[in-house]
Design an enzyme around this catalytic site. Structure first.
Site, PDB file in Angstrom:
ATOM      1  N   ASP A 174     110.564 134.247  54.003  1.00 21.73           N
ATOM      2  CA  ASP A 174     109.366 135.041  54.303  1.00 21.73           C
ATOM      3  C   ASP A 174     109.401 135.987  55.233  1.00 21.73           C
ATOM      4  OD1 ASP A 174     107.394 136.312  53.409  1.00 21.73           O
ATOM      5  OD2 ASP A 174     106.334 134.317  52.299  1.00 21.73           O
ATOM      6  N   GLU A 210      96.689 136.859  51.602  1.00 22.08           N
ATOM      7  CA  GLU A 210      97.036 135.268  51.716  1.00 22.08           C
ATOM      8  C   GLU A 210      96.146 134.675  52.856  1.00 22.08           C
ATOM      9  OE1 GLU A 210     101.099 136.491  53.298  1.00 22.08           O
ATOM     10  OE2 GLU A 210     100.935 138.403  52.628  1.00 22.08           O
TER      11      GLU A 210
HETATM   12  C1  BGC Z   1     104.624 137.348  51.903  1.00 15.76           C
HETATM   13  C2  BGC Z   1     105.282 137.514  50.644  1.00 15.76           C
HETATM   14  C3  BGC Z   1     105.484 138.788  50.595  1.00 15.76           C
HETATM   15  C4  BGC Z   1     106.256 139.222  52.175  1.00 15.76           C
HETATM   16  C5  BGC Z   1     107.107 140.626  52.403  1.00 15.76           C
HETATM   17  C6  BGC Z   1     104.759 137.642  53.513  1.00 15.76           C
HETATM   18  O1  BGC Z   1     103.714 137.534  53.799  1.00 15.76           O
HETATM   19  O2  BGC Z   1     104.285 135.709  52.200  1.00 15.76           O
HETATM   20  O3  BGC Z   1     104.795 137.157  49.488  1.00 15.76           O
HETATM   21  O4  BGC Z   1     106.289 138.932  49.981  1.00 15.76           O
HETATM   22  O5  BGC Z   1     105.208 138.290  52.964  1.00 15.76           O
HETATM   23  O6  BGC Z   1     105.943 141.593  52.306  1.00 15.76           O
END
Ligand code: BGC
Length: 607
Positions: free
Chosen positions: A273, A469
């Site tokens: 991630d 998030e």
């Molecule tokens: C998230 C992921 C995402 C990635 C790319 C991260 O902060 O947890 O779900 O795919 O960013 O944007």
């Protein structure tokens, strides 16, 4: 599962011709704002991504295609004695509810609403439609589906989850992967099951937090949906920010290598991630070593990709990371690129779906509208308040009645989403949907028109404002770790606070109850439509409403809400999350006793 090992002979041939720098480049994924095509060429980069809210030019498909053309050119031009082996780039985005970074895209309901719809066939069509819109921009890979099984709705990513129960998530996992990947031909995308694993199980629902559960529970709840995604042939898996019993998943050799790649036979590649390896250890070099040794194959290192490459090169040169591990990672990446026939594809601009007119078009929006209809859950309907008679005198109120930004939630143009209508081009707000069916309806967001006009009924759309998030977490501690996406889109970035301290809606959004009460005080029965990324404690709002609908985050097609409110379609949604009675309860299916206000599976209909 497709046999990816059939590509090993070809991959090994390529690996034999690759220098260490070329191998390290394949394992590196910078963010587009931080890398030029020239740097992609020079460093033999394997993949580039767009974070939430990151787009080229004016953010229409043609801009994306042109950007991908330039990156593609930089990698395939990589042929010849000096430049090394030509390996086409794989470009990744978060198309998590449609191609949600792009202007004019069709935005589907977020996963929580799709979970209520209980329709795997619909899920497959949504995935196929999303693939078309992503392909229209020349992009090949989406970081979806999210297979989180959320056990605590305080988590800011609850809306990215289909259900609190693995049953629905597992049933959807295969359908979504099939829909996205197809037969890996020109209609298909590369899918990515995320986040491996236990992301929905953190204590307190804290984003990027700690999941403390025994292994059998981890397997039963959180690993189970991956079995379906793997058997549908998902080509990539993303590691999760959370830890399991004290150890970060990004550095978890047992989970990444022994279970996922060994026991479950996953032969594709694991992508980290966003800066996910940074949390393994305080020392960055140490984090790099432990991440790669644990089994991460490609590293999402948006900004500091040069540091990453330098650190990994040093580990290989010192012998801490054996060349076999590097070759294994590169082989996995090449298997995916070969299985996806990337080497045989034309340049992005010349591909069949690039710049295709179906992008954001009626046919795609019809699928999203159907999904909205099917996702609505009717929680209360006293006195037959619903369906609304289209000839009635209708007042429409609430801060989310005419707000396509609110109804789309996070990951909608901006990483955190945004209030307002302007950035969501195309589609309809809930109000616009109502107005199309009942042209005499009156819009009054704060409900003030209730005092002056004569109305038979009021439809009030209330709820949460957009978030993504950790900024969507509901908890008491103030600051959260940054996730992905562009901080410059967020006012006050650097001080990223959680959404609130309680799921009790009248505490975090007293304005909504005030609007309901104002309208009710005028003697008008209230039909409340809750726009939210999770079930909320709404006892007061429920009591004050004659009818109550959970609409989740329906996306761009607000018309689908009106379709059902006026009875052109019946309700079909059933709760895929138990509805809480109090903030401190964490009800989940199968609890004994069940303390939910509405149990898992609840949902009324007109019949
Ligand atoms: C998230 C992921 C995402 C990635 C790319 C991260 O902060 O947890 O779900 O795919 O960013 O944007």
């Amino acid at each position: 599962m497709a046999d990816l090992r059939q590509y090993d002979a070809r991959a090994n041939e390529l690996i034999a011709r690759m220098s260490l720098d070329e191998k390290l480049g394949q394992m590196t994924q910078p963010e587009r704002m931080h890398i030029s095509p020239e740097d992609v060429r020079r460093h033999h980069i394997g993949s580039v991504l767009s974070g939430g809210g990151s787009w080229p030019g004016a953010n229409v498909p043609a801009d994306w295609v042109a950007m991908n053309d330039a990156y593609w050119e930089a990698t395939v031009a990589n042929d010849g004695d000096d430049d090394g082996v030509a390996i086409p780039i794989l470009y990744g985005v978060d198309a998590v509810h449609g191609h949600n970074n792009v202007r004019g895209a069709t935005l589907f309901p977020h996963n929580i609403g799709l979970g209520a719809a209980r329709d795997p066939g619909l899920i497959e069509r949504i995935a196929r439609t999303t693939a078309r819109e992503v392909l229209a921009t020349g992009v090949e890979w989406t970081f979806a589906p999210t297979l989180a099984v959320v056990r605590d709705d305080h988590w800011g990513r609850t809306y990215e989850s289909y259900s609190e129960d693995p049953e629905i998530v597992a049933a959807y996992a295969a359908a979504f992967v099939r829909g996205l990947q197809g037969d890996l031909g020109e209609d298909g995308l590369v899918a990515c099951a995320k986040h491996w694993v236990g992301d929905g199980g953190t204590t307190g629902g804290v984003d990027q937090g700690e999941t403390t559960i025994p292994e059998d529970e981890l397997r039963r709840f959180h690993i189970a949906p991956y079995l379906q995604a793997l058997s549908a042939g998902v080509l990539t898996v993303m590691a999760s920010y959370n830890s399991w019993n004290g150890e970060k998943c990004h550095g978890h050799e047992y989970l990444l290598s022994d279970v996922l790649k060994g026991e479950l036979g996953f032969d594709g590649f694991v992508v980290s991630d966003w800066d996910g390896i940074d949390q393994i250890d305080d020392d960055y070099d140490e984090s790099v070593a432990r991440g790669v040794l644990a089994g991460v194959d490609m590293f999402m290192v948006p900004e500091k990709w040069r540091d990453f490459i330098g650190a990994l090169r040093a580990h290989v040169e010192s012998g801490r990371v054996p060349m076999e591990r590097i070759d294994d990672a590169v082989r996995r990446i090449l298997r995916v690129k070969l299985a996806y026939r990337l080497f045989d594809r034309q340049r992005p601009a010349d591909r069949r779906w690039s710049n295709h007119e179906s992008f954001g078009g009626d046919e795609h929006r019809a699928v999203a509208r159907e999904a909205v209809r099917k996702s609505l859950v009717l929680l209360k309907n006293d006195d037959g308040a619903l369906p609304v008679d289209r000839g009635a005198r209708i007042l429409v109120a609430g801060k989310s009645a005419h707000d396509r930004g609110h109804q789309s939630g996070g990951f909608s143009l901006a990483w955190q989403g945004q209030s307002g209508n302007d950035h969501i081009e195309g589609g309809t707000s809930i109000w616009e949907g109502i107005e199309a069916i009942a042209p005499g309806a009156v819009l009054s967001p704060d409900g003030s028109a209730a005092d002056t006009g004569e109305f038979d009924v009021a439809i009030l759309a209330i709820g949460e404002r957009p978030y993504a998030e950790g900024m969507g977490d509901v908890r008491t501690s103030q600051f959260v770790a940054r996730g992905s996406g562009l901080a410059q889109n967020i006012p006050g970035a650097g001080k990223l606070a959680p959404y609130g301290a309680t799921l009790e809606h009248r505490v975090s959004h007293p304005e909504d109850l005030a609007t309901i009460e104002r309208v009710r005080a005028a003697g008008i029965p209230v039909i409340t439509v809750l726009v939210s990324g999770r079930p909320l404690v709404v006892n007061a709002e429920l009591d004050a409403s004659t009818a109550f609908v959970a609409a989740w985050l329906p996306g761009s097609e607000g018309q689908g809400v009106a379709d059902v409110l006026f009875g052109d379609h019946d309700f079909q949604g059933r709760l895929s999350f138990s509805w809480p009675h109090r903030d401190e309860d964490l009800p989940n299916r199968g609890d004994d006793p069940d303390v939910s206000l509405f149990p898992y599976g609840y949902g009324l209909t007109y019949r």
